[in-house]
Design an enzyme around this catalytic site. Structure first.
Site: not given
Length: 415
Positions: A232-233, A258, A351, A354
């Site tokens: 993700s991030t 993501h 973050m 998930d």
């Protein structure tokens, strides 16, 4: 309650400023402290009250968002910027340039829609703003060499100058803020929000997409290894570093990053030009094969399936899972169910949590799981939660993940 995250919105559309403000309203730990129609007025508002996060459009008059982003990240104390633009729907080169210049995240600009749209937008914006806020100070702790290897700020000019210069913006007469609008679209936006309870949707599990793996129905052993990756991030640059280290005959890879809809095809195309392996956006029914990585299309879940000795992917719609679509938990659950001990799981910077539950299911099904270490993560959230869940076999730096996978896939000593 944790300290409130202060947000400034810079966008030349009055409707966009209003809509984003409304989307963020009612989230207890986030507060919009102001908005500006262009970066020049935005700088003056920053000087009056420093925000923790800036939500920034790309196409604006007087100064475009990319120029502002570059200037911001040349400062000694940059403020994390989230790019919120309709351009990401087109998968434009400007979107990738924004990541190279140091954007903390990219999100599709919201438009007027249904209650479901606003609920999902609230969830996405909340997660993105919180993740961007975690980049405050975190990026500054990295050395230039670490930043080049591990950060989405990797190509920021501030790492190439020994003494970063402050933002220099020409003095211009201030443009008056637009008056609050009352177009029918804005009225519909407000009515939709009134139906919205004001908080993110309940966090759904992968149960809404796929049943839990049944230990008594473990996948039949095969010689083929498949690698399932979640990020993700900070993941866009982490994935680039990871995939470019792999040889052309690497095991087949399926990836959930993501990312907004319509952005993943261009992202995959960019990686394909940099890597020895083939990289592309996954399509329903694609075969998972050696020397290829398939990336989940934005706004769709990606599942790994198997027929005989052959793995393939399924693209599915459905609700947000762990507040994301695509969801790492969905991918990992499918890997646990259809690959089991034939799979290697990798969870990278990001973050939230998930992927943690799905990775635990992979672990229980016999998979070998790797987590990126805290030192090389932009946000050590997802890997940390997977570690705490007892789902991880080994924690390694980003630069070692590719080698670890190749060694494990070759020896298969965990099986």
């Amino acid at each position: 309650m944790d300290e409130v995250i202060k947000v400034l919105i810079i966008d030349d559309s009055a409707l966009a400023r209003q809509t984003i403000t409304e989307v963020l309203s009612g989230i207890p730990d986030i507060k919009v402290i102001g908005s500006a129609p262009d970066p020049i007025i935005g700088v003056r508002k920053i000087q009056a009250e420093r925000p923790d996060v800036i939500i920034l459009d790309i196409e604006m008059s007087r100064m475009d968002g990319l120029t502002f982003l570059r200037k911001m990240n040349e400062t000694i104390d940059p403020i994390p910027c989230v790019i919120c633009s309709a351009l990401v729907e087109k998968g434009s080169p400007e979107s990738f340039k924004a990541l190279e210049l140091g954007a903390a995240a990219i999100i599709l600009k919201p438009s007027v829609g249904t209650k479901k749209f606003f609920e999902e937008s609230k969830t996405r914006f909340a997660d993105v703003v919180r993740a961007a806020n975690l980049c405050n100070g975190r990026i500054k702790q990295l050395t230039p060499s670490q930043a080049r290897l591990h950060s989405s700020y990797a190509d920021s000019p501030r790492f190439k100058q020994p003494e970063p210069a402050p933002v220099q913006i020409e003095d211009v007469e201030e443009v008056q803020e637009l008056e609050p609008i009352s177009e029918p679209a804005a009225v519909e936006s407000k009515s939709a929000l009134k139906r919205d309870p004001g908080s993110p949707q309940p966090k759904l599990s992968a149960d809404v997409i796929l049943e839990k793996p049944n230990p008594s129905l473990a996948p039949i052993d095969t010689t083929d290894i498949v690698v399932a990756v979640g990020a993700s991030t900070g993941g866009t640059e982490a994935l680039k570093d990871f995939l470019t280290m792999l040889p052309a005959d690497s095991p087949g890879i399926v990836i959930v990053q993501h990312m907004p809809e319509h952005f993943t095809a261009s992202f995959a195309q960019r990686l394909d030009g940099l890597c020895k392996i083939s990289v592309r956006e996954a399509e329903d029914g694609d075969i998972v094969q050696r020397g290829q990585a398939l990336i989940a299309p934005g706004n769709h879940h990606l599942l790994l399936k198997r027929e005989g000795d052959e793995y393939y992917v399924e693209i599915k719609d459905g609700p947000l899972v762990s507040r994301h679509r695509p969801s790492v938990d969905v991918l990992f659950r499918s890997a646990a169910r259809y690959a089991g001990k034939n799979a290697i799981g990798v969870i990278m910077t990001g973050m939230g949590d998930d992927g943690a539950k799905g990775m635990k299911e992979m672990h229980d099904a016999g998979s070998y799981n790797i987590a990126q270490d805290e030192a090389t993560c932009i946000v050590y959230g997802m890997p940390c939660e997977a570690v705490k869940a007892g789902a991880v076999d080994k924690i390694v730096p980003l630069q070692n993940i590719a080698g670890e996978i190749l060694n494990i896939a070759k020896t298969k000593h965990w099986r």
